[in-house]
Design a protein around this motif. Structure first.
Motif, PDB file in Angstrom:
ATOM      1  N   GLY A 168       0.816  -1.207   0.000  1.00 40.66           N
ATOM      2  CA  GLY A 168       0.000   0.000   0.000  1.00 40.66           C
ATOM      3  C   GLY A 168       0.850   1.258   0.000  1.00 40.66           C
ATOM      4  O   GLY A 168       0.556   2.215  -0.719  1.00 40.66           O
ATOM      5  N   VAL A 169       1.909   1.252   0.794  1.00 41.47           N
ATOM      6  CA  VAL A 169       2.827   2.394   0.835  1.00 41.47           C
ATOM      7  C   VAL A 169       3.446   2.638  -0.534  1.00 41.47           C
ATOM      8  O   VAL A 169       3.477   3.764  -1.035  1.00 41.47           O
ATOM      9  CB  VAL A 169       3.931   2.162   1.886  1.00 41.47           C
ATOM     10  N   ALA A 170       3.952   1.554  -1.149  1.00 40.36           N
ATOM     11  CA  ALA A 170       4.606   1.677  -2.454  1.00 40.36           C
ATOM     12  C   ALA A 170       3.627   2.172  -3.513  1.00 40.36           C
ATOM     13  O   ALA A 170       3.962   3.032  -4.337  1.00 40.36           O
ATOM     14  CB  ALA A 170       5.191   0.332  -2.869  1.00 40.36           C
ATOM     15  N   SER A 171       2.407   1.636  -3.488  1.00 41.17           N
ATOM     16  CA  SER A 171       1.409   2.027  -4.478  1.00 41.17           C
ATOM     17  C   SER A 171       1.035   3.493  -4.339  1.00 41.17           C
ATOM     18  O   SER A 171       0.997   4.237  -5.330  1.00 41.17           O
ATOM     19  CB  SER A 171       0.163   1.147  -4.333  1.00 41.17           C
ATOM     20  N   GLU A 172       0.759   3.928  -3.125  1.00 42.27           N
ATOM     21  CA  GLU A 172       0.380   5.328  -2.918  1.00 42.27           C
ATOM     22  C   GLU A 172       1.535   6.271  -3.232  1.00 42.27           C
ATOM     23  O   GLU A 172       1.343   7.343  -3.822  1.00 42.27           O
ATOM     24  CB  GLU A 172      -0.096   5.529  -1.479  1.00 42.27           C
ATOM     25  N   ALA A 173       2.744   5.863  -2.847  1.00 40.93           N
ATOM     26  CA  ALA A 173       3.911   6.692  -3.135  1.00 40.93           C
ATOM     27  C   ALA A 173       4.102   6.841  -4.640  1.00 40.93           C
ATOM     28  O   ALA A 173       4.360   7.946  -5.144  1.00 40.93           O
ATOM     29  CB  ALA A 173       5.152   6.076  -2.496  1.00 40.93           C
ATOM     30  N   ALA A 174       3.983   5.735  -5.352  1.00 44.17           N
ATOM     31  CA  ALA A 174       4.151   5.765  -6.804  1.00 44.17           C
ATOM     32  C   ALA A 174       3.085   6.624  -7.465  1.00 44.17           C
ATOM     33  O   ALA A 174       3.371   7.380  -8.407  1.00 44.17           O
ATOM     34  CB  ALA A 174       4.114   4.348  -7.363  1.00 44.17           C
ATOM     35  N   HIS A 175       1.848   6.536  -6.985  1.00 38.76           N
ATOM     36  CA  HIS A 175       0.781   7.344  -7.568  1.00 38.76           C
ATOM     37  C   HIS A 175       0.993   8.828  -7.285  1.00 38.76           C
ATOM     38  O   HIS A 175       0.703   9.671  -8.138  1.00 38.76           O
ATOM     39  CB  HIS A 175      -0.578   6.888  -7.032  1.00 38.76           C
ATOM     40  N   MET A 176       1.477   9.165  -6.099  1.00 40.47           N
ATOM     41  CA  MET A 176       1.766  10.564  -5.803  1.00 40.47           C
ATOM     42  C   MET A 176       2.797  11.124  -6.777  1.00 40.47           C
ATOM     43  O   MET A 176       2.652  12.234  -7.289  1.00 40.47           O
ATOM     44  CB  MET A 176       2.274  10.704  -4.364  1.00 40.47           C
ATOM     45  N   ILE A 177       3.832  10.333  -7.040  1.00 37.82           N
ATOM     46  CA  ILE A 177       4.885  10.767  -7.960  1.00 37.82           C
ATOM     47  C   ILE A 177       4.341  10.882  -9.381  1.00 37.82           C
ATOM     48  O   ILE A 177       4.590  11.848 -10.088  1.00 37.82           O
ATOM     49  CB  ILE A 177       6.066   9.783  -7.916  1.00 37.82           C
TER      50      ILE A 177
END
Length: 203
Positions: A168-177
């Motif tokens: 979840g962290v990786a997915s949200e971080a990637a989407h923010m970028i």
């Protein structure tokens, strides 16, 4: 009994079919990355690939099936990049784990990864199918297992639970970028936050 001529003909047809499939995927990948799934018409895909609609439907059930094949291909390339970065990070499991995470975030700025993996895949494939074929959870499990074996993972934390949370962290971080007006600046800020979060699971 199959003759040598028949065997050669079958081999030739198989090679031609493989080339047609690869060509369709390459054209579709380019269009999906540039215009998105909704903006890429089946007619244009077959036209640019130089094949008939029948050839497309011989290899793929529909445009969605073609998109899934492209998604799997792009994801596999990402997986290989993460694996290479981890191997090049040295022998310590923690450094290898962090290197893989960094590569994932770095490639969120890649237009193909951004459009196909991050923006279109959840809606085109559906949430359940997207999660089913997403390789990130298995990679996180493997990385955390290595951390547990090396003593780098907080012993109070379960691998399965942490793997799901980090996905979840990786997915949200990637989407923010991917969605940021300044991806490079956001990558730096998000990366710093992720780094602090990851340090919290270290023994």
């Amino acid at each position: 009994m199959t003759t040598a001529t028949e065997t050669t003909e079958r081999s030739r047809k198989a090679e031609q079919a493989d080339r047609t499939r690869a060509n369709l995927m390459q054209v579709a990948r380019t269009l999906f990355a540039e215009r998105g799934y909704a903006g890429s018409a089946t007619e244009e895909i077959v036209q640019q690939a130089g094949v008939t609609r029948g050839a497309l439907y011989h290899h793929f059930r529909d445009k969605r099936d073609l998109f899934e094949a492209v998604f799997v291909e792009v994801q596999q390339e990402m997986r290989e990049r993460i694996g290479a970065a981890s191997r090049n990070a040295g022998d310590e499991p923690w450094h290898r784990f962090r290197a893989g995470f960094d590569v994932y975030l770095d490639h969120s700025m890649d237009p193909t990864v951004r459009r196909i993996l991050l923006l279109d895949a959840p809606s085109v494939l559906g949430w359940e199918r997207w999660r089913e074929i997403d390789a990130s959870l298995a990679m996180l499990r493997n990385g955390l297992t290595s951390l547990r074996a090396s003593g780098d993972l907080d012993p109070s934390m379960g691998i399965e639970e942490v793997a799901h949370l980090l996905r979840g962290v990786a997915s949200e971080a990637a989407h923010m970028i991917a969605l940021a007006s300044d991806p490079a600046e956001t990558r730096q800020a998000v990366g710093d936050a992720v780094d602090r979060l990851l340090r919290s699971i270290r023994a």
